[in-house]
Enzyme design. Structure first.
Site, PDB file in Angstrom:
ATOM      1  N   CYS A 123      28.997  37.546  -8.179  1.00 29.69           N
ATOM      2  CA  CYS A 123      28.826  36.858  -9.471  1.00 29.69           C
ATOM      3  C   CYS A 123      28.858  37.991 -10.437  1.00 29.69           C
ATOM      4  CB  CYS A 123      27.487  36.082  -9.500  1.00 29.69           C
ATOM      5  SG  CYS A 123      27.281  34.983  -8.112  1.00 29.69           S
ATOM      6  N   HIS A 258      25.823  35.495 -16.819  1.00 31.66           N
ATOM      7  CA  HIS A 258      26.157  34.781 -15.654  1.00 31.66           C
ATOM      8  C   HIS A 258      25.354  33.264 -15.141  1.00 31.66           C
ATOM      9  CE1 HIS A 258      27.018  33.466 -11.304  1.00 31.66           C
ATOM     10  NE2 HIS A 258      25.941  33.584 -11.037  1.00 31.66           N
ATOM     11  N   ASN A 289      27.211  26.886 -11.025  1.00 30.23           N
ATOM     12  CA  ASN A 289      27.412  28.318 -10.758  1.00 30.23           C
ATOM     13  C   ASN A 289      28.778  28.397 -10.077  1.00 30.23           C
ATOM     14  OD1 ASN A 289      27.229  30.754  -9.841  1.00 30.23           O
ATOM     15  ND2 ASN A 289      25.398  30.778  -9.094  1.00 30.23           N
TER      16      ASN A 289
HETATM   17  C1  LIG Z   1      17.435  28.073  -5.661  1.00 24.56           C
HETATM   18  C2  LIG Z   1      16.485  27.752  -6.996  1.00 24.56           C
HETATM   19  C3  LIG Z   1      16.799  26.809  -7.891  1.00 24.56           C
HETATM   20  C4  LIG Z   1      15.045  27.190  -6.337  1.00 24.56           C
HETATM   21  O1  LIG Z   1      14.255  27.050  -7.299  1.00 24.56           O
HETATM   22  P1  LIG Z   1      12.653  27.488  -6.930  1.00 24.56           P
HETATM   23  O2  LIG Z   1      11.901  26.995  -8.024  1.00 24.56           O
HETATM   24  O3  LIG Z   1      12.759  29.041  -6.841  1.00 24.56           O
HETATM   25  O4  LIG Z   1      12.093  26.657  -5.666  1.00 24.56           O
HETATM   26  P2  LIG Z   1      11.553  27.249  -4.558  1.00 24.56           P
HETATM   27  O5  LIG Z   1      12.291  27.662  -3.355  1.00 24.56           O
HETATM   28  O6  LIG Z   1      10.280  28.140  -4.937  1.00 24.56           O
HETATM   29  O7  LIG Z   1      10.604  25.810  -3.862  1.00 24.56           O
HETATM   30  C5  LIG Z   1       9.903  25.025  -4.898  1.00 24.56           C
HETATM   31  C6  LIG Z   1       9.524  23.895  -4.018  1.00 24.56           C
HETATM   32  O8  LIG Z   1      10.749  23.066  -4.107  1.00 24.56           O
HETATM   33  C7  LIG Z   1      11.275  22.673  -2.878  1.00 24.56           C
HETATM   34  N1  LIG Z   1      12.836  22.838  -2.966  1.00 24.56           N
HETATM   35  C8  LIG Z   1      13.443  23.974  -2.283  1.00 24.56           C
HETATM   36  N2  LIG Z   1      14.842  23.468  -2.487  1.00 24.56           N
HETATM   37  C9  LIG Z   1      14.781  22.297  -2.952  1.00 24.56           C
HETATM   38  C10 LIG Z   1      15.926  21.424  -3.144  1.00 24.56           C
HETATM   39  N3  LIG Z   1      17.056  21.687  -2.991  1.00 24.56           N
HETATM   40  N4  LIG Z   1      15.653  20.174  -3.280  1.00 24.56           N
HETATM   41  C11 LIG Z   1      14.515  19.864  -3.579  1.00 24.56           C
HETATM   42  N5  LIG Z   1      13.107  20.439  -3.346  1.00 24.56           N
HETATM   43  C12 LIG Z   1      13.390  21.739  -3.132  1.00 24.56           C
HETATM   44  C13 LIG Z   1      10.359  23.826  -1.939  1.00 24.56           C
HETATM   45  O9  LIG Z   1      10.261  23.339  -0.788  1.00 24.56           O
HETATM   46  C14 LIG Z   1       9.138  23.838  -2.740  1.00 24.56           C
HETATM   47  O10 LIG Z   1       8.443  22.836  -2.444  1.00 24.56           O
HETATM   48  P3  LIG Z   1       6.732  23.088  -2.495  1.00 24.56           P
HETATM   49  O11 LIG Z   1       6.266  23.480  -3.851  1.00 24.56           O
HETATM   50  O12 LIG Z   1       6.294  21.461  -2.023  1.00 24.56           O
HETATM   51  O13 LIG Z   1       6.594  24.012  -1.262  1.00 24.56           O
HETATM   52  C15 LIG Z   1      16.191  29.317  -7.513  1.00 24.56           C
HETATM   53  O14 LIG Z   1      15.252  29.900  -6.786  1.00 24.56           O
HETATM   54  C16 LIG Z   1      17.109  29.670  -8.136  1.00 24.56           C
HETATM   55  O15 LIG Z   1      18.102  29.609  -8.979  1.00 24.56           O
HETATM   56  N6  LIG Z   1      17.251  31.269  -7.629  1.00 24.56           N
HETATM   57  C17 LIG Z   1      18.321  32.127  -8.030  1.00 24.56           C
HETATM   58  C18 LIG Z   1      19.598  31.691  -7.913  1.00 24.56           C
HETATM   59  C19 LIG Z   1      20.512  32.763  -8.419  1.00 24.56           C
HETATM   60  O16 LIG Z   1      20.452  33.326  -9.507  1.00 24.56           O
HETATM   61  N7  LIG Z   1      21.457  33.145  -7.604  1.00 24.56           N
HETATM   62  C20 LIG Z   1      22.209  34.214  -7.713  1.00 24.56           C
HETATM   63  C21 LIG Z   1      23.362  34.329  -6.838  1.00 24.56           C
HETATM   64  S1  LIG Z   1      24.689  33.462  -7.331  1.00 24.56           S
END
Ligand SMILES: CC(C)(COP(=O)(O)OP(=O)(O)OC[C@H]1O[C@@H](n2cnc3c(N)ncnc32)[C@H](O)[C@@H]1OP(=O)(O)O)[C@@H](O)C(=O)NCCC(=O)NCCS
Length: 333
Positions: A123, A258, A289
């Site tokens: 990215c 990004h 993304n």
């Molecule tokens: C991926 C992303 C959207 C997840 O969001 P988050 O707020 O970090 O979510 P978490 O992994 O902490 O999970 C929070 C809750 O949602 C749930 N969850 C995780 N993925 C899920 C999904 N796809 N759909 C629904 N629920 C989901 C988890 O089980 C957790 O539930 P709980 O609170 O009951 O335990 C976020 O972490 C993100 O955008 N990360 C960076 C991405 C990025 O910049 N990538 C760069 C490379 S391109």
């Protein structure tokens, strides 16, 4: 008698002349993806800001998308394609390791025999390529450079993977750079942290797949790890880039990060103390993304929607698998 080599002479500066863009043909809504990951439209909107993402039909390749975007950038720049002597395509989704996407695209856009190579910095790939094109133009290694970020990520997505599948889209964005009397690309702040290589990337190798030891390799991430790194470390990199460019947040016309997650974009804007006058790119809402393509796609759209930004300064920052990052300030065409 000693023969002295003739010195390469480049342009004093470089700048971006024009952008081009091509997105996957289909706008895929959250509803279409939530089944296999036990998610909801509401969760995806709240956690990422994504409503739909663009995905290409099976027949369309990253080469096709890159060619469309590249041709538009050349045409808008008003340059003869034959004058383009460098083509860099940033991509991580070419299903063929070789030949490169860039050599084929150089030929298709009419730039054959331009120097052409692909760049893998995930990215951050587009910002890496801008840094290179600028340096090569100033060094005299190229005069007109076509920089493209092109991805067909839908080919390397596991629809059942909750960590990343719902984020990714397909598209290509291009920038045509050439000589300039005034600086149009600032010094870059760039780097890597391979100690965090496991945070985001492919889950298997092609040899594991060949040997039947693993399924088709797809993208995975430790979402919260990447999220924290992006918010804390990348905000610092963005500030360093402003400093290196000798500009303050209030001097910017636009901020084009990004398009990873709307919450990361909002957090950046807050930490940088961007005044309301700075337009923030939020292309992620309808494009998703698109990795290396996300910044040029967002730049293209921002200028389409706000032509008054033309000539202003934009801070851009890319970050992703490696981990790698790059940021610089550019003058908008
Ligand atoms: C991926 C992303 C959207 C997840 O969001 P988050 O707020 O970090 O979510 P978490 O992994 O902490 O999970 C929070 C809750 O949602 C749930 N969850 C995780 N993925 C899920 C999904 N796809 N759909 C629904 N629920 C989901 C988890 O089980 C957790 O539930 P709980 O609170 O009951 O335990 C976020 O972490 C993100 O955008 N990360 C960076 C991405 C990025 O910049 N990538 C760069 C490379 S391109």
């Amino acid at each position: 008698m000693t023969v002295t080599l003739k010195e390469a002479v480049g342009a004093a500066h470089s700048r971006i002349y024009a952008y081009g863009a091509a997105r996957g043909e289909n706008a895929v809504p959250n509803e279409d993806l939530i089944g296999p990951i036990d998610s909801s439209d509401e969760w995806i909107r709240q956690r990422t800001g994504i409503v739909t993402r663009t995905r290409a039909v099976p027949e369309t390749t990253a080469v096709d998308l890159a060619t469309l975007a590249g041709s538009e950038a050349i045409e808008r720049a008003g340059i003869d394609p034959a004058e383009v002597d460098l083509v860099i395509v940033a991509t991580i989704s070419n299903p063929k390791q070789t030949p490169s996407v860039s050599a084929i695209v150089a030929d298709r856009v009419g730039a054959n025999p331009a120097a052409a190579y692909d760049l893998n910095a995930a990215c951050a790939g587009y910002c890496y390529a801008i840094a290179q094109a600028d340096a090569l133009i100033r060094a005299g290694a190229a005069r007109y450079a076509l920089v493209i970020g092109a991805e067909k990520l839908s080919d390397i997505v596991d629809p059942a993977d909750r960590s990343i599948s719902f984020l990714l889209g397909d598209g290509a964005g291009a920038a045509l750079l050439g000589p300039s009397d005034t600086p149009g690309v600032s010094a870059s702040i760039w780097g890597s942290d391979g100690s965090k290589a496991d945070a985001v990337g492919m889950n298997h190798t092609l040899t594991e797949f060949r040997d039947g030891a693993a399924p088709w390799p797809t993208l995975r991430q430790e979402g919260p790890t990447v999220f924290r790194w992006a918010v804390w470390e990348m905000a610092k990199v963005a500030k360093q880039a402003l400093e290196a460019a000798g500009v303050r947040a209030e001097d910017l016309a636009a901020f084009i990060p990004h398009q990873a997650n709307m919450r990361i974009i909002d957090e950046f804007a807050k930490q940088l103390g961007l005044p309301d006058t700075v337009k923030v790119a939020r292309d992620i809402e309808t494009t998703g993304n698109t990795s290396a393509a996300s910044i040029p796609l967002a730049s293209h759209r921002l200028l389409e929607e706000h032509p008054e930004l033309s000539g202003g300064l934009a801070l851009q920052i890319g970050f992703g698998a490696g981990l790698v990052f790059a940021a610089q300030v550019v003058a908008l065409p």
